[in-house]
Motif scaffolding. Structure first.
Motif, PDB file in Angstrom:
ATOM      1  N   GLU A   1       0.744  -1.183   0.000  1.00 54.71           N
ATOM      2  CA  GLU A   1      -0.047   0.063  -0.098  1.00 54.71           C
ATOM      3  C   GLU A   1       0.946   1.221   0.113  1.00 54.71           C
ATOM      4  O   GLU A   1       0.389   2.377  -0.359  1.00 54.71           O
ATOM      5  CB  GLU A   1      -1.019  -0.030   1.453  1.00 54.71           C
ATOM      6  CG  GLU A   1      -2.144  -0.990   0.801  1.00 54.71           C
ATOM      7  CD  GLU A   1      -3.047  -0.803  -0.156  1.00 54.71           C
ATOM      8  OE1 GLU A   1      -3.426   0.251  -0.580  1.00 54.71           O
ATOM      9  OE2 GLU A   1      -3.244  -1.768  -0.688  1.00 54.71           O
ATOM     10  N   PHE A   2       2.239   1.111   0.166  1.00 51.79           N
ATOM     11  CA  PHE A   2       3.164   2.209   0.103  1.00 51.79           C
ATOM     12  C   PHE A   2       3.305   2.499  -1.591  1.00 51.79           C
ATOM     13  O   PHE A   2       3.377   1.576  -2.243  1.00 51.79           O
ATOM     14  CB  PHE A   2       4.393   2.103   0.805  1.00 51.79           C
ATOM     15  CG  PHE A   2       4.359   2.018   2.370  1.00 51.79           C
ATOM     16  CD1 PHE A   2       4.557   3.010   3.113  1.00 51.79           C
ATOM     17  CD2 PHE A   2       4.309   0.914   2.822  1.00 51.79           C
ATOM     18  CE1 PHE A   2       4.453   3.093   4.401  1.00 51.79           C
ATOM     19  CE2 PHE A   2       4.265   0.634   4.267  1.00 51.79           C
ATOM     20  CZ  PHE A   2       4.211   1.899   5.097  1.00 51.79           C
TER      21      PHE A   2
ATOM     22  N   ARG B   1      -6.046   7.572   3.491  1.00 48.51           N
ATOM     23  CA  ARG B   1      -5.094   7.082   4.109  1.00 48.51           C
ATOM     24  C   ARG B   1      -4.522   7.415   5.226  1.00 48.51           C
ATOM     25  O   ARG B   1      -4.664   8.756   5.619  1.00 48.51           O
ATOM     26  CB  ARG B   1      -3.887   6.993   2.942  1.00 48.51           C
ATOM     27  CG  ARG B   1      -4.167   6.058   1.763  1.00 48.51           C
ATOM     28  CD  ARG B   1      -2.790   6.394   0.717  1.00 48.51           C
ATOM     29  NE  ARG B   1      -3.212   5.387  -0.315  1.00 48.51           N
ATOM     30  CZ  ARG B   1      -2.483   4.152  -0.681  1.00 48.51           C
ATOM     31  NH1 ARG B   1      -1.582   3.926  -0.003  1.00 48.51           N
ATOM     32  NH2 ARG B   1      -2.897   3.441  -1.919  1.00 48.51           N
ATOM     33  N   ARG B   2      -3.924   6.639   6.091  1.00 48.78           N
ATOM     34  CA  ARG B   2      -3.223   7.196   7.294  1.00 48.78           C
ATOM     35  C   ARG B   2      -1.886   6.252   7.661  1.00 48.78           C
ATOM     36  O   ARG B   2      -1.773   5.056   7.269  1.00 48.78           O
ATOM     37  CB  ARG B   2      -4.319   6.729   8.525  1.00 48.78           C
ATOM     38  CG  ARG B   2      -3.965   7.035   9.886  1.00 48.78           C
ATOM     39  CD  ARG B   2      -4.843   6.844  10.848  1.00 48.78           C
ATOM     40  NE  ARG B   2      -6.270   7.540  10.466  1.00 48.78           N
ATOM     41  CZ  ARG B   2      -7.266   7.291  11.366  1.00 48.78           C
ATOM     42  NH1 ARG B   2      -7.390   6.214  12.227  1.00 48.78           N
ATOM     43  NH2 ARG B   2      -8.410   7.849  10.686  1.00 48.78           N
TER      44      ARG B   2
ATOM     45  N   THR C   1       3.183   1.903   9.448  1.00 53.88           N
ATOM     46  CA  THR C   1       2.313   1.241   8.897  1.00 53.88           C
ATOM     47  C   THR C   1       1.305   2.241   8.279  1.00 53.88           C
ATOM     48  O   THR C   1       1.032   3.311   8.598  1.00 53.88           O
ATOM     49  CB  THR C   1       1.378   0.765  10.002  1.00 53.88           C
ATOM     50  OG1 THR C   1       2.065  -0.189  10.925  1.00 53.88           O
ATOM     51  CG2 THR C   1       0.109   0.045   9.495  1.00 53.88           C
ATOM     52  N   ILE C   2       0.832   1.799   6.867  1.00 57.21           N
ATOM     53  CA  ILE C   2       0.100   2.757   6.207  1.00 57.21           C
ATOM     54  C   ILE C   2      -1.149   1.934   6.084  1.00 57.21           C
ATOM     55  O   ILE C   2      -1.375   0.756   5.891  1.00 57.21           O
ATOM     56  CB  ILE C   2       0.767   3.042   4.741  1.00 57.21           C
ATOM     57  CG1 ILE C   2      -0.312   4.032   3.997  1.00 57.21           C
ATOM     58  CG2 ILE C   2       0.858   1.727   4.039  1.00 57.21           C
ATOM     59  CD1 ILE C   2       0.449   4.622   2.915  1.00 57.21           C
ATOM     60  N   MET C   3      -2.410   2.549   6.265  1.00 57.62           N
ATOM     61  CA  MET C   3      -3.625   2.060   6.117  1.00 57.62           C
ATOM     62  C   MET C   3      -4.355   2.774   4.861  1.00 57.62           C
ATOM     63  O   MET C   3      -4.595   4.070   4.877  1.00 57.62           O
ATOM     64  CB  MET C   3      -4.458   2.098   7.523  1.00 57.62           C
ATOM     65  CG  MET C   3      -4.032   1.408   8.498  1.00 57.62           C
ATOM     66  SD  MET C   3      -4.880   1.959  10.088  1.00 57.62           S
ATOM     67  CE  MET C   3      -3.499   3.313  10.534  1.00 57.62           C
ATOM     68  N   ASN C   4      -4.796   2.071   4.175  1.00 55.82           N
ATOM     69  CA  ASN C   4      -5.606   2.450   2.940  1.00 55.82           C
ATOM     70  C   ASN C   4      -7.135   2.227   3.305  1.00 55.82           C
ATOM     71  O   ASN C   4      -7.486   1.212   3.331  1.00 55.82           O
ATOM     72  CB  ASN C   4      -5.386   1.652   1.738  1.00 55.82           C
ATOM     73  CG  ASN C   4      -6.132   2.117   0.332  1.00 55.82           C
ATOM     74  OD1 ASN C   4      -7.161   2.674   0.289  1.00 55.82           O
ATOM     75  ND2 ASN C   4      -5.622   2.061  -0.773  1.00 55.82           N
ATOM     76  N   LEU C   5      -7.752   3.335   3.755  1.00 55.77           N
ATOM     77  CA  LEU C   5      -9.052   3.320   4.030  1.00 55.77           C
ATOM     78  C   LEU C   5     -10.380   3.211   3.154  1.00 55.77           C
ATOM     79  O   LEU C   5     -11.458   3.251   3.697  1.00 55.77           O
ATOM     80  CB  LEU C   5      -9.300   4.864   4.773  1.00 55.77           C
ATOM     81  CG  LEU C   5      -8.382   5.109   5.872  1.00 55.77           C
ATOM     82  CD1 LEU C   5      -8.809   6.106   6.677  1.00 55.77           C
ATOM     83  CD2 LEU C   5      -8.181   3.946   6.974  1.00 55.77           C
TER      84      LEU C   5
END
Length: 288
Positions: A143-144, A217-218, A237-241
């Protein structure tokens, strides 16, 4: 006692912008320092996520990739960087690599090349999106993206210091980052809000919003440690919301002061296995 917190309470907004820019310059300088003459072993884990018992958890077994990475700074002020990352595991993807040249100047586009061993060819990746609605290139299927890993180019943004807040027991500056009109044409992020550790100048959390003002994203940093005199987040950590997928980058090993031959940071290293391994073996020996 005079403090930045007191300054925020009463100074004019023009000072807010100035201080916010100065803070982000320190963050950027720290990012460059931690990647100069550095050799790392990195693990990237990606999965679909959900909330279980109030906690974020993978809902399926994550895919895991282990990489080796080498990086140097270059240019007259050492503000530009070159890096190469090569997949070690899984065996089916071993040898897939990415070469990146990142430039500090807003007037010069970054350059990235990706080598896919299955195709046996190097693909040059466009540095920025022609449309803010298009997807930037994923880093090894995670997701990066190449955009998420950019440093420098601070002139592409304006910064506003919103307030200070506590995040996971650390005092943090909360800064709004807004792209210029020109940059907005090349990014999906119409606005970002970042939490910067007031003492360590490390980004602890980021929230990225699209042009419809929705958070998409967060990013959350963890395991911040001082390595080679520089504060480094060993877990990001990257979150794709939008898709409910997340990726985590964990730095397993990081060595500084490594003598890295410029030849390694070239397109030849992506395609010539023997050439690449000869140079990487020298780095591994230094890192013991």
């Amino acid at each position: 006692m005079f403090s930045v917190t007191n300054l925020i309470a009463w100074c004019p907004l023009v000072v807010f912008a100035q201080d916010a820019r100065e803070i982000m310059e320190k963050v950027d300088a720290g990012s460059r320092t931690q990647n100069d003459n550095a050799f790392s072993v990195i693990k990237i884990s990606t999965c679909k996520f959900g909330i279980v018992g109030g906690k974020l958890k993978c809902s399926h077994k994550p895919t895991v990739k282990t990489l080796e990475s080498a990086a140097i700074n270059f240019g007259s002020e050492k503000k530009d960087s070159k890096s190469i990352a090569i997949i070690l595991e899984p065996a089916s993807e071993r040898g897939i690599g990415m070469l990146s040249f990142v430039y500090d100047s807003s007037e010069k586009d970054n350059e990235t090349w990706l080598y896919l061993s299955a195709l046996g060819k190097v693909k040059r990746i466009v540095a920025s999106n022609s449309s803010g609605d298009s997807e930037p290139v994923s880093v090894f299927g995670s997701e990066f993206t190449t955009e998420d890993q950019e440093t420098g180019k601070l002139d592409d943004y304006t910064f506003k210091l919103l307030n200070t807040a506590d995040f996971q027991g650390r005092s943090a500056f909360v800064i709004e980052q807004t792209p210029t009109k020109e940059r907005l044409q090349k990014t999906r992020y119409a606005r970002s809000v970042v939490w910067v550790d007031t003492e360590r100048n490390v980004v602890l959390k980021s929230k990225m919003y699209d042009k419809r003002k929705a958070e998409i994203r967060r990013i959350v940093s963890g395991k911040v440690e001082k390595l080679n005199g520089v504060w480094v987040a060993r877990s990001i950590t990257i979150m794709n919301l939008v898709t409910n997928r997340l990726s985590n980058i964990a730095i397993k090993k990081k060595h500084f002061g490594i003598r890295i031959a410029p030849e390694l940071l070239s397109r030849r290293s992506l395609t010539d296995t023997a050439f690449r391994e000869r140079h990487l073996s020298i780095l591994r020996a230094q890192a013991r």
